[in-house]
Design a protein around this motif. Structure first.
Motif, PDB file in Angstrom:
ATOM      1  N   ASP A   1     -15.171   4.275  -5.158  1.00  0.00           N
ATOM      2  CA  ASP A   1     -15.699   4.955  -3.861  1.00  0.00           C
ATOM      3  C   ASP A   1     -14.563   5.792  -3.174  1.00  0.00           C
ATOM      4  N   THR A   2     -15.072   6.520  -2.279  1.00  0.00           N
ATOM      5  CA  THR A   2     -14.021   7.347  -1.620  1.00  0.00           C
ATOM      6  C   THR A   2     -13.369   6.545  -0.693  1.00  0.00           C
ATOM      7  N   ASP A   3     -13.863   5.616   0.082  1.00  0.00           N
ATOM      8  CA  ASP A   3     -13.040   4.820   1.024  1.00  0.00           C
ATOM      9  C   ASP A   3     -12.017   4.043   0.246  1.00  0.00           C
ATOM     10  N   GLN A   4     -12.351   3.407  -0.690  1.00  0.00           N
ATOM     11  CA  GLN A   4     -11.228   2.783  -1.586  1.00  0.00           C
ATOM     12  C   GLN A   4     -10.194   3.641  -1.889  1.00  0.00           C
ATOM     13  N   VAL A   5     -10.672   4.615  -2.585  1.00  0.00           N
ATOM     14  CA  VAL A   5      -9.606   5.541  -3.030  1.00  0.00           C
ATOM     15  C   VAL A   5      -8.580   5.993  -1.887  1.00  0.00           C
ATOM     16  N   GLY A   6      -9.251   6.580  -0.651  1.00  0.00           N
ATOM     17  CA  GLY A   6      -8.614   6.832   0.506  1.00  0.00           C
ATOM     18  C   GLY A   6      -7.598   5.807   0.887  1.00  0.00           C
ATOM     19  N   ALA A   7      -7.772   4.481   0.717  1.00  0.00           N
ATOM     20  CA  ALA A   7      -7.291   3.592   1.073  1.00  0.00           C
ATOM     21  C   ALA A   7      -5.894   3.209   0.268  1.00  0.00           C
ATOM     22  N   VAL A   8      -6.269   3.146  -1.248  1.00  0.00           N
ATOM     23  CA  VAL A   8      -5.212   2.942  -2.113  1.00  0.00           C
ATOM     24  C   VAL A   8      -4.320   4.451  -1.976  1.00  0.00           C
ATOM     25  N   PHE A   9      -4.750   5.444  -1.566  1.00  0.00           N
ATOM     26  CA  PHE A   9      -3.738   6.544  -1.482  1.00  0.00           C
ATOM     27  C   PHE A   9      -2.901   6.457  -0.379  1.00  0.00           C
ATOM     28  N   ALA A  10      -3.369   5.962   0.900  1.00  0.00           N
ATOM     29  CA  ALA A  10      -2.609   5.765   2.010  1.00  0.00           C
ATOM     30  C   ALA A  10      -1.649   4.609   2.047  1.00  0.00           C
ATOM     31  N   ARG A  11      -1.958   3.644   1.108  1.00  0.00           N
ATOM     32  CA  ARG A  11      -0.732   2.541   0.875  1.00  0.00           C
ATOM     33  C   ARG A  11       0.335   3.054   0.031  1.00  0.00           C
ATOM     34  N   LEU A  12      -0.023   3.969  -0.781  1.00  0.00           N
ATOM     35  CA  LEU A  12       0.866   4.393  -1.809  1.00  0.00           C
ATOM     36  C   LEU A  12       2.039   5.723  -1.181  1.00  0.00           C
ATOM     37  N   ALA A  13       1.247   6.347  -0.455  1.00  0.00           N
ATOM     38  CA  ALA A  13       1.651   7.833   0.044  1.00  0.00           C
ATOM     39  C   ALA A  13       2.004   7.789   1.573  1.00  0.00           C
ATOM     40  N   GLY A  14       1.465   6.937   2.355  1.00  0.00           N
ATOM     41  CA  GLY A  14       1.581   6.953   3.700  1.00  0.00           C
ATOM     42  C   GLY A  14       0.479   8.044   4.249  1.00  0.00           C
TER      43      GLY A  14
ATOM     44  N   SER B   1      -4.659  -3.510  -1.245  1.00  0.00           N
ATOM     45  CA  SER B   1      -3.680  -4.588  -0.883  1.00  0.00           C
ATOM     46  C   SER B   1      -2.601  -4.580  -2.245  1.00  0.00           C
ATOM     47  N   TRP B   2      -3.087  -4.527  -3.449  1.00  0.00           N
ATOM     48  CA  TRP B   2      -2.216  -4.464  -4.713  1.00  0.00           C
ATOM     49  C   TRP B   2      -1.372  -3.060  -4.599  1.00  0.00           C
ATOM     50  N   ALA B   3      -1.936  -1.986  -4.284  1.00  0.00           N
ATOM     51  CA  ALA B   3      -1.237  -0.768  -4.226  1.00  0.00           C
ATOM     52  C   ALA B   3      -0.064  -1.010  -3.210  1.00  0.00           C
ATOM     53  N   ALA B   4      -0.355  -1.636  -2.161  1.00  0.00           N
ATOM     54  CA  ALA B   4       0.796  -1.931  -1.148  1.00  0.00           C
ATOM     55  C   ALA B   4       1.654  -2.935  -1.506  1.00  0.00           C
ATOM     56  N   GLU B   5       1.526  -3.829  -2.255  1.00  0.00           N
ATOM     57  CA  GLU B   5       2.241  -4.953  -3.017  1.00  0.00           C
ATOM     58  C   GLU B   5       3.311  -4.126  -3.741  1.00  0.00           C
ATOM     59  N   TYR B   6       2.887  -3.351  -4.782  1.00  0.00           N
ATOM     60  CA  TYR B   6       3.449  -2.810  -5.743  1.00  0.00           C
ATOM     61  C   TYR B   6       4.021  -1.199  -5.739  1.00  0.00           C
ATOM     62  N   ARG B   7       3.685  -0.908  -4.338  1.00  0.00           N
ATOM     63  CA  ARG B   7       4.253   0.546  -4.104  1.00  0.00           C
ATOM     64  C   ARG B   7       5.701   0.863  -4.773  1.00  0.00           C
ATOM     65  N   GLU B   8       6.438   0.216  -4.216  1.00  0.00           N
ATOM     66  CA  GLU B   8       7.855   0.550  -4.578  1.00  0.00           C
ATOM     67  C   GLU B   8       8.149   0.766  -6.204  1.00  0.00           C
ATOM     68  N   ALA B   9       7.538  -0.457  -6.899  1.00  0.00           N
ATOM     69  CA  ALA B   9       7.594  -0.509  -8.421  1.00  0.00           C
ATOM     70  C   ALA B   9       6.728   0.716  -9.051  1.00  0.00           C
ATOM     71  N   LEU B  10       5.882   1.110  -8.542  1.00  0.00           N
ATOM     72  CA  LEU B  10       5.106   1.874  -9.136  1.00  0.00           C
ATOM     73  C   LEU B  10       5.897   3.455  -8.642  1.00  0.00           C
ATOM     74  N   ARG B  11       6.289   3.713  -7.763  1.00  0.00           N
ATOM     75  CA  ARG B  11       7.105   4.907  -7.247  1.00  0.00           C
ATOM     76  C   ARG B  11       8.242   5.013  -8.060  1.00  0.00           C
TER      77      ARG B  11
ATOM     78  N   VAL C   1      -8.333  13.927  -4.834  1.00  0.00           N
ATOM     79  CA  VAL C   1      -7.185  14.320  -4.994  1.00  0.00           C
ATOM     80  C   VAL C   1      -6.554  13.929  -3.461  1.00  0.00           C
ATOM     81  N   GLY C   2      -5.398  13.495  -3.564  1.00  0.00           N
ATOM     82  CA  GLY C   2      -4.428  13.310  -2.291  1.00  0.00           C
ATOM     83  C   GLY C   2      -3.068  13.973  -2.625  1.00  0.00           C
ATOM     84  N   MET C   3      -2.540  14.262  -1.472  1.00  0.00           N
ATOM     85  CA  MET C   3      -1.123  15.059  -1.381  1.00  0.00           C
ATOM     86  C   MET C   3      -0.031  14.232  -0.395  1.00  0.00           C
ATOM     87  N   GLY C   4       1.096  13.944  -1.003  1.00  0.00           N
ATOM     88  CA  GLY C   4       1.590  13.246   0.232  1.00  0.00           C
ATOM     89  C   GLY C   4       3.255  13.675  -0.169  1.00  0.00           C
TER      90      GLY C   4
END
Length: 334
Positions: free
Chosen positions: A60-73, A32-42, A314-317
């Protein structure tokens, strides 16, 4: 110097020898934090090329995957991989397997497909005992620092990647193309400007020419964007290169790079490129739970030698085709 306010995500620490760093108070919910601050981080990644976010407590991997998805789609599925990775979910991978005692030199991830990742995302779950940093280097600075004659040649001609697929070294056909069906592989190659030939033993050899200097899709600045040194035979450890040449022959190496006119690239040129990267490297040791965002066009990255266990996901977007990259587009204009 610490940063304790989540309300000020633009307040980052800048040092000439390290990536930009943002320290935050641990949020209750990292995705949720990543989604809120996505534009500022980018925006910070666009400005600085790379950004370390410390304090998220990724574990953990589930949490990382969720953060990556919020930031990169939607994360990208890797194609044309040069080494197999372990998948932890759609578009979520382990870091590239590489001998721990050998550094992985600077490169831009998947700079040889026509569509390349615009954004790289890394998360550290386990910190090695020693070493193992994911260092970064500014591609604009590297381009300016390399000899003009060399960069002009590569900008004019591009670079060629040759690959020889086998079942012993590097990624298999399935790991690279997502299928073992020859007709499907041939269709992919034709659609992506890759010359191919099936060998008498059934193995595949490919060749593709790509741009070495491209325009950044957002800033329009010229960047040294390629894997000329990383995938060249002279970057291999000497004993590894000798073994591969002995077993597969000079023309059958799993991967190699050439000038755009097909002539070989000398060891001195590869060493010059790698030493120029080293002179412009910024590095910071991983801490458990760190997030690293990298503009893959603007910034090269590496992995330093390490000891002990190391787990970095690692994730790629954001697939893009920067101006000057594809063979039909020619060299980028000045």
């Amino acid at each position: 110097m610490p940063f304790s306010s989540l309300a000020s995500p633009l307040d980052v620490e800048l040092r000439p020898d390290k990536p930009a760093l943002l320290c935050v108070d641990p949020p209750d919910d990292a995705p949720s934090w990543a989604a809120e601050y996505r534009e500022a981080l980018r925006a910070q990644v666009t400005e600085h090329g790379a950004l370390v976010v410390r304090g998220l407590g990724l574990r953990d991997t589930d949490q990382v995957g969720a953060v990556f998805a919020r930031l990169a789609g939607a994360l990208l599925t890797e194609r044309e991989a040069f080494a197999p990775r372990e998948a932890h979910g759609p578009g979520l991978y382990s870091s590239t397997p590489w001998p721990a005692n050998q550094p992985m030199c600077m490169h831009h991830e998947l700079s040889y497909p026509l569509q390349v990742p615009g954004l790289m995302l890394f998360a550290c779950l386990t910190v090695p005992e020693e070493g193992g940093a994911t260092a970064v280097a500014d591609a604009e600075e590297v381009l300016r620092a390399l000899p003009t004659g060399l960069t002009e040649r590569f900008e004019r001609e591009g670079w060629i990647l040759t690959r020889a697929y086998n079942d012993e070294i590097g990624a298999s056909l399935v790991e690279s193309f997502g299928t073992h069906d020859h007709a499907e592989i041939e269709r992919y190659c034709r659609a992506n400007a890759i010359d191919f030939s099936w060998q008498p033993d059934g193995t595949l050899r490919t060749e593709q020419r790509r741009g070495a200097v491209v325009r950044h899709p957002l800033t329009d600045r010229r960047c040294w964007f390629n894997q000329i040194a990383f995938l060249n035979e002279w970057t291999l450890a000497p004993e590894v290169r000798e073994y591969l040449v002995d077993v597969y022959g000079a023309d059958g190496l799993p991967f190699n790079t050439r000038y755009g006119d097909g002539s070989p690239i000398g060891e001195d040129v590869v060493q010059l490129i790698n030493s120029t990267y080293e002179a412009h490297t910024r590095r910071a040791p991983w801490q458990a739970g760190d997030l690293l965002l990298v503009d893959n066009i603007r910034t090269a990255h590496s992995r330093e030698a390490f000891s002990g266990e190391r787990q970095v996901l690692v994730g790629m977007g954001e697939a893009v085709r920067p101006a000057g990259h594809g063979p039909a587009e020619g060299a980028s204009e000045r």
